[in-house]
Every structure is written in structure tokens, then in C-alpha cells.
Write a protein that holds these residues in place. Sequence first.
Motif, PDB file in Angstrom:
ATOM      1  N   GLN A 137       4.859   1.643   4.485  1.00 15.18           N
ATOM      2  CA  GLN A 137       4.293   2.879   3.940  1.00 15.18           C
ATOM      3  C   GLN A 137       4.775   2.944   2.494  1.00 15.18           C
ATOM      4  OE1 GLN A 137       2.523   5.266   5.931  1.00 15.18           O
ATOM      5  NE2 GLN A 137       2.571   3.690   7.484  1.00 15.18           N
ATOM      6  N   GLU A 138       3.931   3.383   1.604  1.00 13.89           N
ATOM      7  CA  GLU A 138       4.321   3.446   0.193  1.00 13.89           C
ATOM      8  C   GLU A 138       5.344   4.542  -0.089  1.00 13.89           C
ATOM      9  OE1 GLU A 138       0.549   3.667  -1.898  1.00 13.89           O
ATOM     10  OE2 GLU A 138       0.785   1.551  -2.410  1.00 13.89           O
ATOM     11  N   THR A 139       5.402   5.555   0.753  1.00 14.64           N
ATOM     12  CA  THR A 139       6.326   6.660   0.554  1.00 14.64           C
ATOM     13  C   THR A 139       7.467   6.552   1.552  1.00 14.64           C
ATOM     14  OG1 THR A 139       4.456   8.018  -0.111  1.00 14.64           O
ATOM     15  CG2 THR A 139       6.491   9.164   0.370  1.00 14.64           C
ATOM     16  N   ALA A 140       8.659   6.362   1.050  1.00 13.24           N
ATOM     17  CA  ALA A 140       9.822   6.134   1.909  1.00 13.24           C
ATOM     18  C   ALA A 140      10.332   7.406   2.572  1.00 13.24           C
ATOM     19  CB  ALA A 140      10.947   5.493   1.106  1.00 13.24           C
ATOM     20  N   ASN A 141       9.958   8.572   2.074  1.00 11.36           N
ATOM     21  CA  ASN A 141      10.513   9.810   2.610  1.00 11.36           C
ATOM     22  C   ASN A 141       9.591  10.534   3.591  1.00 11.36           C
ATOM     23  OD1 ASN A 141       8.653  10.612   0.753  1.00 11.36           O
ATOM     24  ND2 ASN A 141       9.990  12.005  -0.361  1.00 11.36           N
ATOM     25  N   GLU A 142       8.524   9.877   4.050  1.00  9.06           N
ATOM     26  CA  GLU A 142       7.617  10.479   5.012  1.00  9.06           C
ATOM     27  C   GLU A 142       7.614   9.683   6.305  1.00  9.06           C
ATOM     28  OE1 GLU A 142       3.705  11.169   3.518  1.00  9.06           O
ATOM     29  OE2 GLU A 142       4.428  12.180   1.724  1.00  9.06           O
ATOM     30  N   VAL A 143       7.220  10.347   7.370  1.00 14.40           N
ATOM     31  CA  VAL A 143       7.112   9.690   8.669  1.00 14.40           C
ATOM     32  C   VAL A 143       5.950   8.699   8.617  1.00 14.40           C
ATOM     33  CG1 VAL A 143       6.648  10.085  11.117  1.00 14.40           C
ATOM     34  CG2 VAL A 143       7.989  11.738   9.819  1.00 14.40           C
ATOM     35  N   PRO A 144       6.140   7.476   9.126  1.00 11.15           N
ATOM     36  CA  PRO A 144       5.052   6.492   9.117  1.00 11.15           C
ATOM     37  C   PRO A 144       3.832   6.959   9.912  1.00 11.15           C
ATOM     38  CG  PRO A 144       7.134   5.444   9.637  1.00 11.15           C
ATOM     39  CD  PRO A 144       7.372   6.922   9.656  1.00 11.15           C
ATOM     40  N   VAL A 145       2.664   6.772   9.343  1.00  9.50           N
ATOM     41  CA  VAL A 145       1.401   7.086   9.987  1.00  9.50           C
ATOM     42  C   VAL A 145       0.580   5.803   9.994  1.00  9.50           C
ATOM     43  CG1 VAL A 145      -0.712   8.464   9.870  1.00  9.50           C
ATOM     44  CG2 VAL A 145       1.478   9.459   9.177  1.00  9.50           C
TER      45      VAL A 145
END
Length: 70
Positions: free
Chosen positions: A9-17
Motif C-alpha cells: 500500500q502506498e500509505t504506511a499509516n492506513e489499514v491495507p485494503v
Amino acid sequence: MSIFKVFFQETANEVPVREWTKSVYVEGESEADVRKKLASRQYNIEFVTVLSGAHLEYEQNQEDFKTETV
């Protein structure tokens, strides 16, 4: 040296979707080596798998196959 497929995921601070999961191909000596090479990108790495044999051939035949230079 082997080729690894990295799912992230490109954003490390979000839950993987799953729908937002991307992948990149990276050459490396081991999974740890690949993770170290990608550390500066701050990806949320979900899974790293080594490609070999028929699986590697299949991936190489895809039009979006490109090994990242890291």
C-alpha cells in the motif's frame, strides 16, 4: 540474485485494503534485502514473494512487468 514481487500500500499509516494493493518487482538477494531497499519509500509492505520457474515466466510475459532499480 532473484526477482521478488512486492505487494504494498502506498500509505504506511492506513489499514491495507485489497483494492488499493499495488505491486512492484525488485531484484535482491533475499526478502530482507528487498525490504531494506524499499525502506526509504515508506510503503506498507503486505507480502514479498520470490519469483522462479513458471511463475517468473508468467509474470515476465505480462505487459506491466518491469523490474524496479533500487
